[in-house]
Design a protein around this motif. Structure first.
Motif, PDB file in Angstrom:
ATOM      1  N   GLU A  75     -85.462  29.028 -10.073  1.00 50.95           N
ATOM      2  CA  GLU A  75     -84.212  29.748 -10.330  1.00 50.95           C
ATOM      3  C   GLU A  75     -84.310  30.677 -11.541  1.00 50.95           C
ATOM      4  OE1 GLU A  75     -79.687  28.258 -10.910  1.00 50.95           O
ATOM      5  OE2 GLU A  75     -80.987  26.956  -9.730  1.00 50.95           O
ATOM      6  N   MET A  76     -84.980  30.193 -12.598  1.00 51.28           N
ATOM      7  CA  MET A  76     -85.025  30.968 -13.841  1.00 51.28           C
ATOM      8  C   MET A  76     -85.818  32.264 -13.696  1.00 51.28           C
ATOM      9  SD  MET A  76     -87.498  28.467 -16.089  1.00 51.28           S
ATOM     10  CE  MET A  76     -88.571  29.422 -17.151  1.00 51.28           C
ATOM     11  N   LEU A  77     -86.552  32.412 -12.588  1.00 45.71           N
ATOM     12  CA  LEU A  77     -87.332  33.638 -12.404  1.00 45.71           C
ATOM     13  C   LEU A  77     -86.768  34.554 -11.322  1.00 45.71           C
ATOM     14  CD1 LEU A  77     -90.956  32.228 -12.693  1.00 45.71           C
ATOM     15  CD2 LEU A  77     -89.614  33.402 -14.448  1.00 45.71           C
ATOM     16  N   GLU A  78     -85.640  34.153 -10.744  1.00 46.06           N
ATOM     17  CA  GLU A  78     -85.089  34.961  -9.646  1.00 46.06           C
ATOM     18  C   GLU A  78     -84.755  36.387 -10.083  1.00 46.06           C
ATOM     19  OE1 GLU A  78     -81.865  32.689  -8.069  1.00 46.06           O
ATOM     20  OE2 GLU A  78     -83.188  31.322  -6.977  1.00 46.06           O
ATOM     21  N   PHE A  79     -84.422  36.558 -11.372  1.00 45.92           N
ATOM     22  CA  PHE A  79     -84.071  37.903 -11.862  1.00 45.92           C
ATOM     23  C   PHE A  79     -85.236  38.882 -11.702  1.00 45.92           C
ATOM     24  CE2 PHE A  79     -86.345  38.636 -15.865  1.00 45.92           C
ATOM     25  CZ  PHE A  79     -86.848  37.375 -16.137  1.00 45.92           C
ATOM     26  N   LEU A  80     -86.446  38.364 -11.599  1.00 46.51           N
ATOM     27  CA  LEU A  80     -87.626  39.233 -11.474  1.00 46.51           C
ATOM     28  C   LEU A  80     -87.711  39.888 -10.110  1.00 46.51           C
ATOM     29  CD1 LEU A  80     -90.691  37.390 -13.050  1.00 46.51           C
ATOM     30  CD2 LEU A  80     -89.713  39.596 -13.718  1.00 46.51           C
ATOM     31  N   ASP A  81     -87.042  39.297  -9.140  1.00 45.76           N
ATOM     32  CA  ASP A  81     -87.240  39.746  -7.753  1.00 45.76           C
ATOM     33  C   ASP A  81     -85.909  40.040  -7.075  1.00 45.76           C
ATOM     34  OD1 ASP A  81     -88.685  40.344  -5.425  1.00 45.76           O
ATOM     35  OD2 ASP A  81     -88.375  38.318  -4.651  1.00 45.76           O
ATOM     36  N   GLU A  82     -85.125  40.902  -7.703  1.00 42.13           N
ATOM     37  CA  GLU A  82     -83.814  41.226  -7.141  1.00 42.13           C
ATOM     38  C   GLU A  82     -83.922  41.885  -5.777  1.00 42.13           C
ATOM     39  OE1 GLU A  82     -81.847  43.445 -10.180  1.00 42.13           O
ATOM     40  OE2 GLU A  82     -81.337  41.660 -11.337  1.00 42.13           O
ATOM     41  N   GLN A  83     -85.046  42.554  -5.537  1.00 42.67           N
ATOM     42  CA  GLN A  83     -85.207  43.250  -4.255  1.00 42.67           C
ATOM     43  C   GLN A  83     -85.781  42.348  -3.172  1.00 42.67           C
ATOM     44  OE1 GLN A  83     -87.472  46.711  -5.249  1.00 42.67           O
ATOM     45  NE2 GLN A  83     -85.740  47.707  -6.271  1.00 42.67           N
ATOM     46  N   GLY A  84     -86.045  41.079  -3.526  1.00 44.66           N
ATOM     47  CA  GLY A  84     -86.542  40.145  -2.519  1.00 44.66           C
ATOM     48  C   GLY A  84     -87.921  40.487  -1.978  1.00 44.66           C
ATOM     49  N   CYS A  85     -88.828  40.888  -2.864  1.00 40.57           N
ATOM     50  CA  CYS A  85     -90.191  41.224  -2.429  1.00 40.57           C
ATOM     51  C   CYS A  85     -91.017  39.976  -2.136  1.00 40.57           C
ATOM     52  CB  CYS A  85     -90.912  42.033  -3.504  1.00 40.57           C
ATOM     53  SG  CYS A  85     -90.175  43.638  -3.795  1.00 40.57           S
ATOM     54  N   TYR A 220     -84.473  31.880 -20.484  1.00 42.14           N
ATOM     55  CA  TYR A 220     -84.162  30.624 -21.167  1.00 42.14           C
ATOM     56  C   TYR A 220     -82.693  30.452 -21.555  1.00 42.14           C
ATOM     57  CZ  TYR A 220     -89.242  30.341 -21.626  1.00 42.14           C
ATOM     58  OH  TYR A 220     -90.585  30.294 -21.368  1.00 42.14           O
ATOM     59  N   GLU A 221     -81.864  31.464 -21.346  1.00 42.68           N
ATOM     60  CA  GLU A 221     -80.477  31.334 -21.797  1.00 42.68           C
ATOM     61  C   GLU A 221     -79.488  31.467 -20.643  1.00 42.68           C
ATOM     62  OE1 GLU A 221     -80.920  32.564 -26.480  1.00 42.68           O
ATOM     63  OE2 GLU A 221     -80.173  34.120 -25.133  1.00 42.68           O
ATOM     64  N   GLN A 222     -79.840  30.875 -19.521  1.00 42.95           N
ATOM     65  CA  GLN A 222     -78.972  30.950 -18.340  1.00 42.95           C
ATOM     66  C   GLN A 222     -78.698  29.552 -17.797  1.00 42.95           C
ATOM     67  OE1 GLN A 222     -77.702  33.812 -17.534  1.00 42.95           O
ATOM     68  NE2 GLN A 222     -78.990  35.019 -18.900  1.00 42.95           N
ATOM     69  N   ARG A 223     -78.666  28.567 -18.686  1.00 43.51           N
ATOM     70  CA  ARG A 223     -78.516  27.193 -18.203  1.00 43.51           C
ATOM     71  C   ARG A 223     -77.035  26.845 -18.024  1.00 43.51           C
ATOM     72  NH1 ARG A 223     -83.598  26.120 -18.930  1.00 43.51           N
ATOM     73  NH2 ARG A 223     -84.609  26.711 -20.866  1.00 43.51           N
ATOM     74  N   PRO A 224     -76.738  25.997 -17.011  1.00 48.18           N
ATOM     75  CA  PRO A 224     -75.372  25.484 -16.920  1.00 48.18           C
ATOM     76  C   PRO A 224     -75.133  24.483 -18.059  1.00 48.18           C
ATOM     77  CG  PRO A 224     -76.765  24.504 -15.223  1.00 48.18           C
ATOM     78  CD  PRO A 224     -77.613  25.496 -15.958  1.00 48.18           C
TER      79      PRO A 224
ATOM     80  N   SER B 275     -78.197  28.913 -25.181  1.00 48.65           N
ATOM     81  CA  SER B 275     -78.974  28.746 -23.945  1.00 48.65           C
ATOM     82  C   SER B 275     -78.079  28.556 -22.721  1.00 48.65           C
ATOM     83  CB  SER B 275     -79.974  27.604 -24.077  1.00 48.65           C
ATOM     84  OG  SER B 275     -79.305  26.368 -24.189  1.00 48.65           O
ATOM     85  N   VAL B 276     -76.769  28.447 -22.955  1.00 54.67           N
ATOM     86  CA  VAL B 276     -75.843  28.284 -21.821  1.00 54.67           C
ATOM     87  C   VAL B 276     -75.523  29.655 -21.207  1.00 54.67           C
ATOM     88  CG1 VAL B 276     -73.574  27.461 -21.105  1.00 54.67           C
ATOM     89  CG2 VAL B 276     -74.821  26.246 -22.900  1.00 54.67           C
ATOM     90  N   ALA B 277     -75.582  29.704 -19.880  1.00 51.70           N
ATOM     91  CA  ALA B 277     -75.277  30.952 -19.164  1.00 51.70           C
ATOM     92  C   ALA B 277     -73.875  31.430 -19.515  1.00 51.70           C
ATOM     93  CB  ALA B 277     -75.390  30.724 -17.660  1.00 51.70           C
ATOM     94  N   GLY B 278     -73.729  32.705 -19.772  1.00 52.74           N
ATOM     95  CA  GLY B 278     -72.418  33.280 -20.036  1.00 52.74           C
ATOM     96  C   GLY B 278     -72.007  33.251 -21.498  1.00 52.74           C
ATOM     97  N   ARG B 298     -74.312  32.486 -34.356  1.00 49.34           N
ATOM     98  CA  ARG B 298     -75.415  33.224 -33.731  1.00 49.34           C
ATOM     99  C   ARG B 298     -74.866  33.952 -32.514  1.00 49.34           C
ATOM    100  NH1 ARG B 298     -77.196  31.708 -37.682  1.00 49.34           N
ATOM    101  NH2 ARG B 298     -79.192  30.792 -38.212  1.00 49.34           N
ATOM    102  N   SER B 299     -75.427  35.139 -32.268  1.00 49.24           N
ATOM    103  CA  SER B 299     -74.999  35.928 -31.121  1.00 49.24           C
ATOM    104  C   SER B 299     -76.212  36.287 -30.273  1.00 49.24           C
ATOM    105  CB  SER B 299     -74.324  37.210 -31.596  1.00 49.24           C
ATOM    106  OG  SER B 299     -74.212  38.129 -30.534  1.00 49.24           O
ATOM    107  N   LYS B 300     -76.015  36.382 -28.964  1.00 51.32           N
ATOM    108  CA  LYS B 300     -77.115  36.788 -28.080  1.00 51.32           C
ATOM    109  C   LYS B 300     -77.480  38.253 -28.277  1.00 51.32           C
ATOM    110  CE  LYS B 300     -77.045  33.553 -24.222  1.00 51.32           C
ATOM    111  NZ  LYS B 300     -76.499  33.262 -22.880  1.00 51.32           N
TER     112      LYS B 300
END
Lengths: 351, 351
Positions: A75-85, A220-224, B275-278, B298-300
């Motif tokens: 999941e953390m790497l999905e941003f690399l492939d927005e075009q679904g290559c 690293y900063e997209q965690r729930p 590290s939390v999304a959003g 701290r700010s992103k």
């Protein structure tokens, strides 16, 4: 201990040898039109980063390229492939791309075809020329050609050098996945194989437009929030053993489900144990959804852990290894601590 | 928001200007014999790393050098100074070194003398030539000469360039503190000002013998177990506010004492909230031993936090700021959340 040396191949790659290798690889690229790029099961930042960068480069040269993997991106790497290559292998859809391929690049994956999962079974039957590029210190005689450089911090360093050798135009859409590969595989430029070369390549990638803090944030900063609460539980349970040389923690399937976290997304938390003074080895026990227990071992770099993992039916590298054993969780923990005790006693570490 | 630009000095430092500056600094070094190096209150890796590297270089040139700071090294950096070269200012012992100094280097510290604590009061009365080297985007007209480069990832980049300009021999005992400075001030090469130049300098430091994973382990892997258990508590209490854009956590003096952890040693834990999304901004509330409450913001990198810190009587940089307000803890939290709400409402962020 001492495993490090035994895993070094007996062919140190000098720069001259590397240059020859690149001329061979470059010749094959020039002579062919249809390429397939694949990487190991459960792909990581280095495998995927190499695939995406090499794909852009090959397309720059007017080639046809497909990226086909055995498993989806984390999941953390999905941003690399927005075009679904990056495709996940599906027999009906992907068989023709594989059958028609003239060249298959096997990236970040030495050892053997089985490291590629089901896709490996298919790929090894294709008549294409196969080329392995990797930095893991493994044998790569399963492909027609291999460039293995165990001194590289990431396979991405090899892709960068290949592109440079062929005078490729280093665009941002190459630099970005290569940077992600470097950052994830070197632990932000801190792991053992980070070298002056790693930093010089990073400098070039930044000049191509990579913005480090944006990439860091994407990875690293997209965690729930639940992920951090689960991390809290792991830390609360962090336990020392063997005079403080081993730290371990555990997570049950019930806890994973309560916080809505995927077991594979927390593997990196095994590093937390290493931050304790005196700890040499950290182990994370995580219960899988079929009741078995996944072990992740990490070492600060003085004590090998792959021998212990092997004795438990797993494997890996001297300082990062893993295994999967039968549950239940508490029984698995006792079994592993006993195995560590036996191994370290034999090595005279607990006398 | 928008604070970034207003803090940029109106004298962009071109390479030519930099070279001129180094020739001036080099002249002063060559013409004098007795040097004192100082850095800001509560010194960090960049301040201390610059002091130690510059001291070794000046001694290479046969100069007399003293390093005198207002406060002791943080525990995590003590390994850098096993020989005890860094003194904490003591009037009786250190007055003569200061009085006899011909040149005082003020490192990693622009703005004014008060950033140096009590030591600043003393230093500004000495007749020595004062030279400020810094990468913070502040005015530095309080010293006789200043080299300020807000584009540098760390002041250590300036020290490296000075040593290189003067054809110094980059030995490991210079490279090591410079590397520590780079790593700590750039968050392992991830913060906003990490540049290609930062990586090229890191490459040179590795070639001088720095082993990244050893340094990382020295800085970040020497924590007591209680520190991780306290971290567990902070994470358990991590709370989101303002639609998930702000994350905050708290630690009481009682908790600090229970786990035997120094309040200043946990400041970096404010990063966990990011590290939390959003989340755009993270705040850590920590109770001091006199009942007041220290705030770390701290700010992103998209929302400035120094304006909020200023309204609470503190200050800092756009993306890392702090303040100290009256307790008790829960009341302080409410006060700060209210201030954030007011500021963000005024900026149209909560509409």
């Amino acid at each position: 201990m001492g495993k490090q040396d035994s895993t070094q191949p007996d062919f140190p790659l000098t720069k001259i040898f590397m240059a020859n290798v690149w001329s061979n690889v470059a010749d094959i690229i020039k002579q062919h039109q249809r390429f397939v790029l694949i990487t190991h099961e459960r792909p990581d930042g280095d495998g995927v980063g190499c695939e995406l960068a090499l794909a852009v480069f090959l397309k720059q040269l007017g080639k046809e390229v497909a990226i086909i993997n055995n498993d989806p991106l984390p999941e953390m790497l999905e941003f690399l492939d927005e075009q679904g290559c990056v495709r996940v292998y599906h027999p009906d859809r992907d068989q023709s791309a594989l059958t028609n391929a003239e060249v298959i690049f096997v990236l970040d994956t030495a050892e053997n075809w089985s490291r590629l999962g089901k896709l490996g079974e298919v790929a090894q039957q294709i008549s294409a020329t196969t080329i392995c590029l990797d930095h893991h210190p493994e044998d790569a005689s399963f492909t027609d050609m291999a460039v293995i450089d165990p001194q590289a911090g990431a396979t991405a360093e090899l892709i960068f050098e290949l592109i440079e050798y062929m005078n490729g135009d280093l665009t941002l859409d190459m630099a970005l996945p290569l940077y992600v590969a470097l950052v994830t595989d070197t632990g932000s430029f801190r792991f053992g194989k980070t070298s002056a070369r790693t930093h010089r390549i990073a400098a070039r990638l930044l000049e191509a437009g990579v913005i480090p803090h944006q990439i860091y944030s994407q990875i690293y900063e997209q965690r729930p929030l639940g992920h951090l609460h689960l991390q809290s539980q792991l830390l609360a349970q962090l336990t020392l053993a063997f005079g403080g040389r081993l730290a371990w923690s555990k997570v049950s399937q019930e806890t994973l489900q309560r916080y809505g976290v995927n077991r594979r997304d927390i593997t990196y938390l095994v590093d937390l144990g290493l931050s304790v003074a005196g700890v040499e080895v950290s182990v994370l026990f995580s219960e899988t959804n079929n009741g078995s227990v996944r072990l992740n071992f990490r070492s600060k770099g003085r004590l090998a852990v792959n021998d212990i993992a092997q004795r438990l039916g797993g494997g890996g590298h001297p300082f990062a290894a893993g295994a999967q054993i039968e549950g239940p969780l508490e029984q698995a923990i006792q079994q592993v601590l006993k195995q560590v005790q036996q191994t370290w006693s034999q090595d005279g570490l607990l006398s």
